[in-house]
Design an enzyme around this catalytic site. Sequence first.
Site, PDB file in Angstrom:
ATOM      1  N   HIS A  40       0.865  -1.186   0.000  1.00  0.00           N
ATOM      2  CA  HIS A  40       0.000   0.000   0.000  1.00  0.00           C
ATOM      3  C   HIS A  40       0.896   1.230   0.000  1.00  0.00           C
ATOM      4  O   HIS A  40       1.855   1.299   0.754  1.00  0.00           O
ATOM      5  CB  HIS A  40      -0.865  -0.048   1.272  1.00  0.00           C
ATOM      6  CG  HIS A  40      -1.649   1.200   1.527  1.00  0.00           C
ATOM      7  ND1 HIS A  40      -1.544   1.924   2.695  1.00  0.00           N
ATOM      8  CD2 HIS A  40      -2.565   1.838   0.760  1.00  0.00           C
ATOM      9  CE1 HIS A  40      -2.373   2.967   2.634  1.00  0.00           C
ATOM     10  NE2 HIS A  40      -3.003   2.941   1.477  1.00  0.00           N
ATOM     11  N   HIS A  83       1.458  12.197  -1.572  1.00  0.00           N
ATOM     12  CA  HIS A  83       0.544  11.665  -0.553  1.00  0.00           C
ATOM     13  C   HIS A  83      -0.523  12.715  -0.276  1.00  0.00           C
ATOM     14  O   HIS A  83      -0.242  13.697   0.403  1.00  0.00           O
ATOM     15  CB  HIS A  83       1.324  11.354   0.717  1.00  0.00           C
ATOM     16  CG  HIS A  83       0.686  10.309   1.560  1.00  0.00           C
ATOM     17  ND1 HIS A  83       1.344   9.637   2.547  1.00  0.00           N
ATOM     18  CD2 HIS A  83      -0.567   9.795   1.563  1.00  0.00           C
ATOM     19  CE1 HIS A  83       0.537   8.758   3.118  1.00  0.00           C
ATOM     20  NE2 HIS A  83      -0.630   8.841   2.535  1.00  0.00           N
TER      21      HIS A  83
END
Length: 292
Positions: A40, A83
């Site tokens: 992930h 992110h």
Amino acid sequence: MRSLITILGLLTQFTTAATCNGHDELCDRQYSNITFVGSHNSAFVGYLPVDNQFTSVADQLSQGVRFLQAQTHDKDGTVELCHTSCLEEDAGSLEGYLVMVKTFLDSNADEVVTLLLTNGDGIAGADFAGVFEAAGIDSYAYSPGSNLALAEWPTLGELISAGTRLVVFMDYPADDAVSYILDEFTSVVNSPLISSHNSTTDASFPQCSIDRPSGASASGRMYLVNHYLDTEIFGIDIPNAAAAATTNSASSILAQANLCAGLYRRNPNFIILDWISVGDAIAVQNELNGVS
Ligand SMILES: *[C@@H]1O[C@H](CO)[C@@H](O)[C@H](O)[C@H]1NC(C)=O
Ligand SMILES: *[C@@H]1O[C@H](CO)[C@@H](O)[C@H](O)[C@H]1NC(C)=O
């Protein structure tokens, strides 16, 4: 003696050529019938609260990880691995990342790698295609030509023989301009999307409900399981690095996988982890695939 060595050499060569993702048994197995334990946020490497992995993508591949999820964003026209936003964390360009994956594919001819890209900014397919071409990896990408039913997926051996050893999924493609960017939700169901507060921080991973796309069933589709744990700090959920050894232990991953298999009558296709270098990712993958 000499001929024995020659025969052993030939056998070794034969075995190597007949191995798919490290296991002969996987050559004849359909892609849709294989469990991949993957990383992930594979590109967010480090020790900060915004990181998800301890080891580089190259090291994840060396470890045996063949499913990589990565988040893409538009940074002034460049497809960048950020992110949530590029101010929070910028892990470089998608092109640089794809070059690393290509380097691996170039030197490992019997390996199939899957990428799951998220496209939160709705970047156009043509822009992704440009990046894949610049990285020189587009020729590895698999184009099925149409949406495949579970039973229609090729075997790993077929993907390897065809040289199409990169399977690319995207959560929300902006368009269908690129034949090898496969729409995740026509073939995979995310389960559960760990955005609900109580499921992310519950170390027992008590559920395997399908929540993306909403109302979908796993019937006839591959499905993905999120098996990563957050911890709450000042009201913000961050990846729980301290618990990685427990979260990524065989017992924790298999408990959720078995829960899922009980519901959907087959093992998860994809199980994604934070801190994949810690724990039993590859052992679990082998166990679920029935290979040693
Ligand atoms: C918390 O988990 C329960 C049980 O899995 C679920 O029914 C509920 O919707 C979840 N709550 C939130 C806010 O996600
Ligand atoms: C693959 O098929 C076997 C036999 O039907 C099944 O037990 C297993 O759960 C399947 N795995 C996946 C990932 O579909």
